[in-house]
Design a protein around this motif. Structure first.
Motif, PDB file in Angstrom:
ATOM      1  N   CYS A  75      33.976  25.188   5.125  1.00 14.35           N
ATOM      2  CA  CYS A  75      32.567  25.591   5.000  1.00 14.35           C
ATOM      3  C   CYS A  75      31.637  24.419   5.270  1.00 14.35           C
ATOM      4  O   CYS A  75      30.676  24.532   6.033  1.00 14.35           O
ATOM      5  N   ILE A  97      39.382  23.151   1.446  1.00 15.58           N
ATOM      6  CA  ILE A  97      39.262  23.311  -0.005  1.00 15.58           C
ATOM      7  C   ILE A  97      39.945  24.618  -0.384  1.00 15.58           C
ATOM      8  O   ILE A  97      39.483  25.708   0.007  1.00 15.58           O
ATOM      9  N   CYS A  99      40.874  27.778  -2.390  1.00 10.78           N
ATOM     10  CA  CYS A  99      40.278  28.605  -3.448  1.00 10.78           C
ATOM     11  C   CYS A  99      41.372  29.345  -4.183  1.00 10.78           C
ATOM     12  O   CYS A  99      41.257  29.619  -5.371  1.00 10.78           O
ATOM     13  N   GLU A 106      41.411  31.512   7.319  1.00 11.62           N
ATOM     14  CA  GLU A 106      39.995  31.561   6.954  1.00 11.62           C
ATOM     15  C   GLU A 106      39.156  31.595   8.223  1.00 11.62           C
ATOM     16  O   GLU A 106      39.538  31.019   9.249  1.00 11.62           O
TER      17      GLU A 106
HETATM   18  N1  SME Z   1      38.153  27.300   1.740  1.00 13.27           N
HETATM   19  C1  SME Z   1      36.769  26.928   1.803  1.00 13.27           C
HETATM   20  C2  SME Z   1      36.158  26.848   0.428  1.00 13.27           C
HETATM   21  C3  SME Z   1      35.508  28.097   0.011  1.00 13.27           C
HETATM   22  S1  SME Z   1      36.618  29.283  -0.546  1.00 13.27           S
HETATM   23  O1  SME Z   1      37.399  29.735   0.638  1.00 13.27           O
HETATM   24  C4  SME Z   1      35.823  30.574  -1.204  1.00 13.27           C
HETATM   25  C5  SME Z   1      36.613  25.607   2.514  1.00 13.27           C
HETATM   26  O2  SME Z   1      37.593  24.949   2.823  1.00 13.27           O
HETATM   27  O3  SME Z   1      35.475  25.214   2.755  1.00 13.27           O
END
Ligand code: SME
Length: 150
Positions: A75, A97, A99, A106
């Motif tokens: 993100c 990150i 979750c 993603e």
């Molecule tokens: N995976 C995301 C963080 C947000 S969660 O998926 C809700 C990332 O790496 O920015």
């Protein structure tokens, strides 16, 4: 298949008897319930003048990551790149990150208002490598329509 959801998306977005946040939450619920490989759907927005994202409406399990600094995770990278980011395998990403340990893939698509990157739609999938250009075009369509009510 995703295109068949467009009329419903439009009717939610244009229902100005509801707040913008309620409408965005309904879009998240719609996508999560209708697209089998969409397991978590949420919007992040730039947090005022800060160089960080703040979680907005979402559907799916609650996340600890309600604030994400620019540059961090998928993100945070999209907040600075202004580009779609499709991740077929999250395990192959260093700057990611987590979750939930069930997430395999993603997609993050930035949301522009008057050419400015003000936020993004973020989708997590428990299915490996599920996203195609059809998802990118569909999520770009949604963000364009959302931009009209922000
Ligand atoms: N995976 C995301 C963080 C947000 S969660 O998926 C809700 C990332 O790496 O920015």
């Amino acid at each position: 298949m995703l295109a068949t959801l467009q009329p419903k998306v439009l009717s939610i977005i244009t229902d100005d008897s509801k707040t913008v946040d309620t409408r965005l939450g309904e879009i998240c619920e719609l996508l999560r319930s209708k697209v089998p490989y969409y397991d978590w759907v949420g919007f992040y927005f730039k947090n005022g003048d800060k160089e960080e994202l703040k979680l907005g409406p979402y559907a799916g399990a609650p996340t600890d990551h309600t604030i994400i600094p620019f540059g961090k995770g998928i993100c945070g990278q999209v907040a600075v790149s202004n580009q779609n980011f499709v991740v077929p395998d999250v395990a192959a990403q260093d700057n990611y990150i987590a979750c939930s340990i069930t997430v395999k893939a993603e997609i993050v698509v930035p949301l522009f208002v008057n050419g400015e990157n003000v936020g993004q739609i973020d989708i997590d999938s428990n299915t490996p490598d599920p996203f195609s250009e059809e998802d990118e075009r569909f999520l770009e369509f949604i963000n364009k329509k959302v931009a009209e009510i922000l």
